[in-house]
Scaffold this active site. Structure first.
Site, PDB file in Angstrom:
ATOM      1  N   ARG A   8      19.486  -0.489  28.238  1.00 34.29           N
ATOM      2  CA  ARG A   8      19.269  -0.922  26.860  1.00 34.29           C
ATOM      3  C   ARG A   8      19.876  -2.293  26.655  1.00 34.29           C
ATOM      4  NH1 ARG A   8      16.023   2.122  26.343  1.00 34.29           N
ATOM      5  NH2 ARG A   8      15.657   3.774  24.840  1.00 34.29           N
ATOM      6  N   GLU A  25      16.039  -7.307  21.104  1.00 36.30           N
ATOM      7  CA  GLU A  25      14.639  -7.454  21.495  1.00 36.30           C
ATOM      8  C   GLU A  25      13.716  -7.066  20.340  1.00 36.30           C
ATOM      9  OE1 GLU A  25      15.033  -4.656  24.847  1.00 36.30           O
ATOM     10  OE2 GLU A  25      13.574  -3.355  23.856  1.00 36.30           O
ATOM     11  N   HIS A  56      10.566  -4.865  28.357  1.00 38.43           N
ATOM     12  CA  HIS A  56      10.868  -3.422  28.222  1.00 38.43           C
ATOM     13  C   HIS A  56       9.691  -2.562  28.697  1.00 38.43           C
ATOM     14  CE1 HIS A  56      13.579  -0.477  25.817  1.00 38.43           C
ATOM     15  NE2 HIS A  56      13.025   0.120  26.856  1.00 38.43           N
TER      16      HIS A  56
HETATM   17  C1  DGY Z   1      13.263   4.900  27.356  1.00 37.81           C
HETATM   18  O1  DGY Z   1      12.507   5.855  27.479  1.00 37.81           O
HETATM   19  O2  DGY Z   1      14.354   4.994  26.813  1.00 37.81           O
HETATM   20  C2  DGY Z   1      12.781   3.632  27.946  1.00 37.81           C
HETATM   21  O3  DGY Z   1      13.596   2.588  27.616  1.00 37.81           O
HETATM   22  C3  DGY Z   1      11.351   3.423  27.516  1.00 37.81           C
HETATM   23  O4  DGY Z   1      10.720   2.540  28.353  1.00 37.81           O
END
Ligand code: DGY
Length: 339
Positions: A242, A271, A289
């Site tokens: 993240r 983001e 992402h």
């Molecule tokens: C998640 O599932 O948390 C991922 O970041 C999505 O791509």
């Protein structure tokens, strides 16, 4: 005849997956991808029994206040830092996420970023596309990168995705270290050929450091200026977890000043905005992402979110047993209330 439950789907989804919902419920599905304001979320959620939301939809007390109808919020993602789980539980609303189905795709993608950042794939491709190869007299020692095979791979956060990344390292003959809140069972450590070390040692010894930890308030800037200063100047940092786990400004400074070799980033603080200094650097690979974005996996995630909604609303084979509930105690309370 009782009215069908109503479900809001906040992101455009595969039509066949929406059709599974529509067999049982009334579906209000967004046809266009867009960011919803807190006001829009509040209004949308007020009129439905369930919602399928994306990581950009922040579901907290402010948007839940006063709702009596909403029973389920299904998150399209394994990470659920966009959900205030305590608030949802307080309101008796079930929350779910999409674990497992994306593990291998995200692990694949972490490797894509490691290899691309180490071997300068992004920068050399940009150079080629800019028409600079012909007439450049490219030298034998141009575009030198860092070998991946035989190096030390460090993994911070050793859940299912971290383990998937570690298992792949055997093919590259790497030494795998990890740091995690708790030690893995011995059998899993053996399968992953991974050794537990403390965070300081992980930072010091890793040639590649991959971040796969959940975003919690404690993990904010888990990699900031002090941590970057402890890493090898040749090291490659990869973040598929993240934004906010890394201090992007500190990372950009380390990359610019040669205190870190390279980075591969799929996630960013704030983001879809990306720190402007990162955009200026050639030793970082930047992706929007997309670690879980393979055809099969995004479909599996959408299907799992729908499974949770249908089960929580009492439909289908899993009726009453949503497969990946985050706060299943809500269901027990609801049942006790009815009895
Ligand atoms: C998640 O599932 O948390 C991922 O970041 C999505 O791509």
């Amino acid at each position: 005849m009782t009215a069908k439950p109503k479900v809001w789907v906040a992101r455009p989804l595969f039509p066949d997956v929406l059709a599974r919902l529509a067999e049982h419920v009334e579906v209000d599905a967004e046809a266009v991808e867009r960011r919803h304001t807190a006001d829009e979320l509040r209004r949308k959620l007020a009129g439905v029994d369930a919602a399928v939301v994306g990581l950009a939809d922040r579901i907290d007390e402010a948007v839940l206040e006063g709702h009596t109808r909403l029973k389920v919020v299904a998150n399209l993602g394994v990470g659920f830092n966009n959900l205030d789980l305590d608030a949802l539980t307080r309101h008796g609303i079930l929350a779910s996420n999409t674990p497992d189905v994306l593990t291998e795709s995200v692990a694949d993608f972490a490797w894509a970023l490691m290899l691309a950042a180490a071997r300068r794939v992004g920068a050399s491709e940009r150079w080629l596309r800019a028409g600079q190869w012909p007439g450049s007299h490219m030298r034998f020692d141009d575009w030198l990168g860092l070998d991946v095979h035989g190096r030390t791979l460090g993994i911070l956060g050793m859940g299912r995705i971290g383990q998937g990344i570690a298992r792949r390292a055997a093919g590259f003959d790497m030494n795998v270290l990890y740091h995690n809140r708790s030690r893995l069972p011995e059998m899993v450590e053996r399968e992953c050929k991974a050794t537990l070390v403390d965070k300081a040692e992980l930072l010091r010894r890793s040639d590649f450091l991959v971040l796969v930890l959940p975003f919690t308030p404690e993990n904010r800037h888990a990699i900031g200026a002090p941590e970057l200063a402890r890493m090898k100047p040749s090291a490659v940092l990869v973040n598929v977890a993240r934004g906010g786990i890394v201090d992007d400004a500190a990372l950009a400074a380390a990359l610019r000043e040669g205190r870190l070799g390279a980075a591969g980033l799929d996630v960013f603080e704030g983001e879809p905005q990306v720190h402007p200094e990162l955009l200026m650097l050639d030793n970082v690979v930047l992706c929007p992402h997309i670690a879980s974005a393979s055809e099969e996996t995004r479909r599996a995630m959408a299907n799992l979110a729908v499974d949770n909604v249908l089960a929580a609303l009492g439909f289908g084979e899993m009726a009453g047993k949503p497969p990946t509930a985050l706060n299943p105690a809500v269901l027990t309370h609801r049942a006790a209330h009815k009895a």
